[in-house]
Every structure is written in C-alpha cells, then in structure tokens.
Design an enzyme around this catalytic site. Structure first.
Site, PDB file in Angstrom:
ATOM      1  N   SER A   1       0.793  -1.222   0.000  1.00 62.54           N
ATOM      2  CA  SER A   1       0.000   0.000   0.000  1.00 62.54           C
ATOM      3  C   SER A   1       0.827   1.275   0.000  1.00 62.54           C
ATOM      4  O   SER A   1       0.351   2.314  -0.436  1.00 62.54           O
ATOM      5  CB  SER A   1      -0.966   0.001   1.188  1.00 62.54           C
ATOM      6  OG  SER A   1      -0.284  -0.255   2.390  1.00 62.54           O
TER       7      SER A   1
ATOM      8  N   HIS B   1      -5.458  -3.235  -2.717  1.00 69.89           N
ATOM      9  CA  HIS B   1      -5.096  -2.331  -3.824  1.00 69.89           C
ATOM     10  C   HIS B   1      -5.022  -3.042  -5.169  1.00 69.89           C
ATOM     11  O   HIS B   1      -4.638  -2.433  -6.165  1.00 69.89           O
ATOM     12  CB  HIS B   1      -3.748  -1.652  -3.531  1.00 69.89           C
ATOM     13  CG  HIS B   1      -3.804  -0.762  -2.337  1.00 69.89           C
ATOM     14  ND1 HIS B   1      -4.325   0.513  -2.380  1.00 69.89           N
ATOM     15  CD2 HIS B   1      -3.451  -0.983  -1.055  1.00 69.89           C
ATOM     16  CE1 HIS B   1      -4.257   1.042  -1.170  1.00 69.89           C
ATOM     17  NE2 HIS B   1      -3.734   0.157  -0.342  1.00 69.89           N
TER      18      HIS B   1
ATOM     19  N   LYS C   1     -11.392   1.118  -1.732  1.00 69.63           N
ATOM     20  CA  LYS C   1     -10.406   1.603  -2.699  1.00 69.63           C
ATOM     21  C   LYS C   1     -11.042   1.641  -4.092  1.00 69.63           C
ATOM     22  O   LYS C   1     -11.900   2.473  -4.313  1.00 69.63           O
ATOM     23  CB  LYS C   1      -9.143   0.769  -2.580  1.00 69.63           C
ATOM     24  CG  LYS C   1      -8.326   1.327  -1.418  1.00 69.63           C
ATOM     25  CD  LYS C   1      -7.835   0.405  -0.398  1.00 69.63           C
ATOM     26  CE  LYS C   1      -7.320   1.178   0.809  1.00 69.63           C
ATOM     27  NZ  LYS C   1      -6.861   0.283   1.854  1.00 69.63           N
TER      28      LYS C   1
HETATM   29  C1  PLP Z   1      -6.793   0.023   3.200  1.00 77.83           C
HETATM   30  C2  PLP Z   1      -6.191  -1.290   3.479  1.00 77.83           C
HETATM   31  C3  PLP Z   1      -6.783  -2.167   4.393  1.00 77.83           C
HETATM   32  C4  PLP Z   1      -7.908  -1.752   5.290  1.00 77.83           C
HETATM   33  O1  PLP Z   1      -9.127  -1.692   4.610  1.00 77.83           O
HETATM   34  P1  PLP Z   1     -10.283  -0.788   5.226  1.00 77.83           P
HETATM   35  O2  PLP Z   1     -11.516  -1.290   4.568  1.00 77.83           O
HETATM   36  O3  PLP Z   1      -9.948   0.605   4.843  1.00 77.83           O
HETATM   37  O4  PLP Z   1     -10.281  -1.016   6.705  1.00 77.83           O
HETATM   38  C5  PLP Z   1      -6.256  -3.424   4.520  1.00 77.83           C
HETATM   39  N1  PLP Z   1      -5.178  -3.814   3.821  1.00 77.83           N
HETATM   40  C6  PLP Z   1      -4.558  -2.990   2.950  1.00 77.83           C
HETATM   41  C7  PLP Z   1      -3.364  -3.467   2.208  1.00 77.83           C
HETATM   42  C8  PLP Z   1      -5.041  -1.695   2.774  1.00 77.83           C
HETATM   43  O5  PLP Z   1      -4.421  -0.867   1.946  1.00 77.83           O
END
Ligand code: PLP
Length: 388
Positions: free
Chosen positions: A180, A208, A240
């Site tokens: 990320s 992602h 995302k």
């Molecule tokens: C954003 C993210 C999460 C968390 O997801 P949310 O729904 O925002 O809690 C988990 N793993 C990765 C790699 C992320 O980028």
C-alpha cells in the site's frame, strides 16, 4: 504516587511534534472527480485510492440513495437479524466475480483481517508475513497470539527459511498483493509454490489489487493465474477501487462457515448498512466491466514514470497506481507535500512509522479521474522541487 496518563500523552505528542511526525486532521471535501478541497481550497487529488473514479459514479450514488429510502442501519448484527438479502446478493456477486466458492462481507478491511486471522490461528500456529504488510495483517496475527515471523520485503527465500524452521506447526503465509505504501506487487506465484511445497495456507490481501489488476479487475492473484486452490484466503476491500466501504473474505465453504461462527469482528458488530451492500453490488458490476478504465490508468502510470525517470527523482519500482517518490527524511517529505499543495496538488507525505525510517515519501496515486494534463502538470511541479 501512581503515574498519570495525561502527562505521558502530552510528552508523547511533544516528542512527535519535535520529530516532524505529528499527524493532523484536515477537513477534506470531494468536489469533482479527481479534485479535493482541503480546508476549502481545491487541489488536484493525487491522494485517493479511488483508482477507477467510482466513488462519484452517478450509478453508484443513485443506487445508494435509492436503496436508503427503506432505512439506513441494518439494526443488528448478521447472526441476530441484521443479515439481509442485500448482503447475500453482494456475497454471491463477489464469489462469482472472484471465482471462489463462498464470500463473506465484513464492515472494513481492518476487521476482515483481524477477524479472519484470529479465528484461524491458534497460539501454536505459525504466521509468516512480509515485513511491509498492512498493519491490520500484523495486528491480526498478534491478536491471535500466533507465532508471528516476518521476512524481509518480498524475500521468498527468507520466507522459506522461516517455514523450514517450524516444520511441525500449522502455517499460514500472509501478504499484501500490492503493497500500500510502495506500490509493488508481491511475488505471488513464488509464494504460492512455497505454500504448496510446505503444505501451508496462503492469504492475500488484495486491497489495492481488486478492480485494478487482472482479468475483469479480479486482482493480482488472478493476474498471476492463482485461484482458490493456491490462495485459500483472498481478502478484498471496497474502500479503494470499488469506491465504497466494506470488505470481503473469499474462500471455501468450510472457511466461510468457520468465520461466520468464529470471527469476532464479524459476529460482534452491526451488519453493513443494507443500502451500502446494494451499492457495492453495483460497484462490483462496474469494476468488472471497467477494462477501458484500467487500460487508461496503466497508460497514466507509464506516462508518470517516464516523466519522473527523466527528472532524476528517486522513485520505487511499481507498475500499479501507487507511486512512491522518496524524499528520505520526514521533514523533507512534509516540505515537498506543502510546496506541491501551494501549487495546487494534493500529494500526501507518508512518514515513519507508516514507512521505514529514512524512506519518508510522497505517495502519489494515479486514477481514472486524472487527465493527461493533470499528470503532466504534476510532473512539472515535481521536477522543480528542492532536493534535500
Ligand atoms: C486500506 C487497506 C486495508 C484496510 O481496509 P479498510 O476497509 O480501509 O479497513 C487493509 N489492507 C490494505 C493493504 C489496505 O491498503
């Protein structure tokens, strides 16, 4: 005398401030696609994870508003009357899209990760993770009390050594698919081979990757030809590229039934608002058929990288919408972010502890809502930044 919390908190904050690591909330407003207003000033938004620009898609907004007329909250947890037809329809749509036997919706990715890991792992189990995995994956293994062993980023040989050291333990390997803060992809095929050889399970967090990579946007695992056989636990998030909120774990019938029974962050929490589940069904449909948008974003990525390469700025290798331009020190990264904001660009500075010491950076994300001109203007501004 018993020491006091207030004094400790105040001292910690002062130390953060002195080190340039203080984090402050600012009011952001999504104005139009690809733009964000921060404290009332509109900037080109290079900070969002809305890779396909779906968060403001008219069909998505319409579906959420339309579905909300019959009520907002689910009124209960899934097992006590909160599980609606909308949730079930979303789970079916996700299982079908991802090619898994079953799927289970969680309220957030964070909750999906900690609930799944804590349900699966016991104290005697081994959990092998990439050092740069998202915080929720590390926290889940810690919450489970499992033996957590981390390997150097993307180092499959190091992962193999960790597994070999504990041949008698049940083992789960866990990795982000797209990291990320760096934007690179995990060596998924090699990790899957290792898992198969070691009789370990592999869990991949596609936060992602989903919607961005692979056939029909099914993610980095699908792009690498890996399915439910090689990756028994696939995690995705809706916040995302799907432009919404919530998360999914895809897996076998046995895994999903175990999570329904044992994942505490699923059992002991209110179900996602049904209208949101309905909207996420539409988001899945939109993401599935968004090949032209994915091609467009890949083209922006190539354009951006060619431009940064020519400038001599330091950039991490990445073929995904996440592009890290390295400043080094935290203060330098913050100064760059502020300079770009003055010129009309929102490019968040990411500092330790989110990234390793000495690798503070601008985390720039490219999305389908950006024009070629947006990217060219950013490149021009980046090349003129003062180098530390
Ligand atoms: C954003 C993210 C999460 C968390 O997801 P949310 O729904 O925002 O809690 C988990 N793993 C990765 C790699 C992320 O980028």
């Amino acid at each position: 005398m018993r020491p006091d919390f207030h004094l400790r908190l105040a001292a910690d904050l002062a130390a953060r401030e002195a080190a340039g690591l203080y984090r402050r909330l600012r009011i952001a407003q999504a104005t139009r696609p690809g733009r964000i207003a921060i404290d009332g000033r509109e900037l080109i938004d290079f900070g969002s994870n809305d890779y396909l620009g779906l968060a403001q898609h008219p069909r998505l907004i319409e579906s959420l508003v339309g579905a909300a007329t019959s009520g907002v909250g689910a009124r209960a947890s899934h097992l006590l009357g909160g599980h609606r037809a909308e949730h079930q329809a979303l789970e079916h749509a996700l299982a079908d899209w991802l090619g898994y036997p079953r799927a289970l919706v969680f309220s957030t990715g964070y909750m999906a990760a900690i609930g799944t890991l804590a349900a699966l792992l016991g104290r005697h189990d081994l959990c092998v993770q990439d050092r740069l995995n998202h915080a929720c994956l590390l926290d889940g293994a810690r919450l489970a009390g499992a033996r957590l062993q981390r390997y150097a980023h993307a180092d499959v040989a190091a992962a193999a050594r960790l597994l070999a050291a504990y041949p008698e333990r049940r083992a789960l390997m866990v990795t982000d698919s797209v990291f990320s803060m760096d934007g690179d992809c995990a060596p998924l095929a090699a990790l899957a081979q290792l898992a198969a050889r070691e009789n370990a399970w592999l869990m991949v967090d596609e936060a992602h990757g989903l919607g961005v990579l692979g056939p029909q946007g099914r993610g980095a695992c699908a792009a690498a030809g890996l399915g439910s056989e090689q990756v028994p636990i696939l995690m995705g998030t809706f916040g995302k590229a799907l432009g919404g909120f919530g998360a999914v774990i895809a897996g076998s019938e046995t895994l999903i039934e175990s999570l329904i029974n044992g994942a505490r962050s699923f059992v002991y929490t209110t179900a996602l608002p049904p209208a949101l589940a309905r909207a996420m069904c539409v988001a899945v449909e939109l993401a599935r058929s968004a090949d032209p948008l994915r091609v467009y974003v890949m083209d922006l990525i190539a354009r951006f990288r060619a431009g940064v390469d020519a400038s001599g700025l330091r950039m991490l290798a990445s073929d995904t919408p996440i592009q890290a331009v390295i400043a080094g020190g935290a203060q330098a990264a913050v100064a760059w972010g502020a300079r770009l904001a003055e010129q009309g660009f929102f490019c968040p500075a990411v500092r330790p502890p989110t990234v390793p010491e000495g690798s503070a950076r601008l985390r720039i994300s490219l999305t389908a809502a950006h024009s070629h001109e947006d990217v060219d203007r950013l490149l021009y501004a980046l090349t003129r930044l003062e180098r530390p």
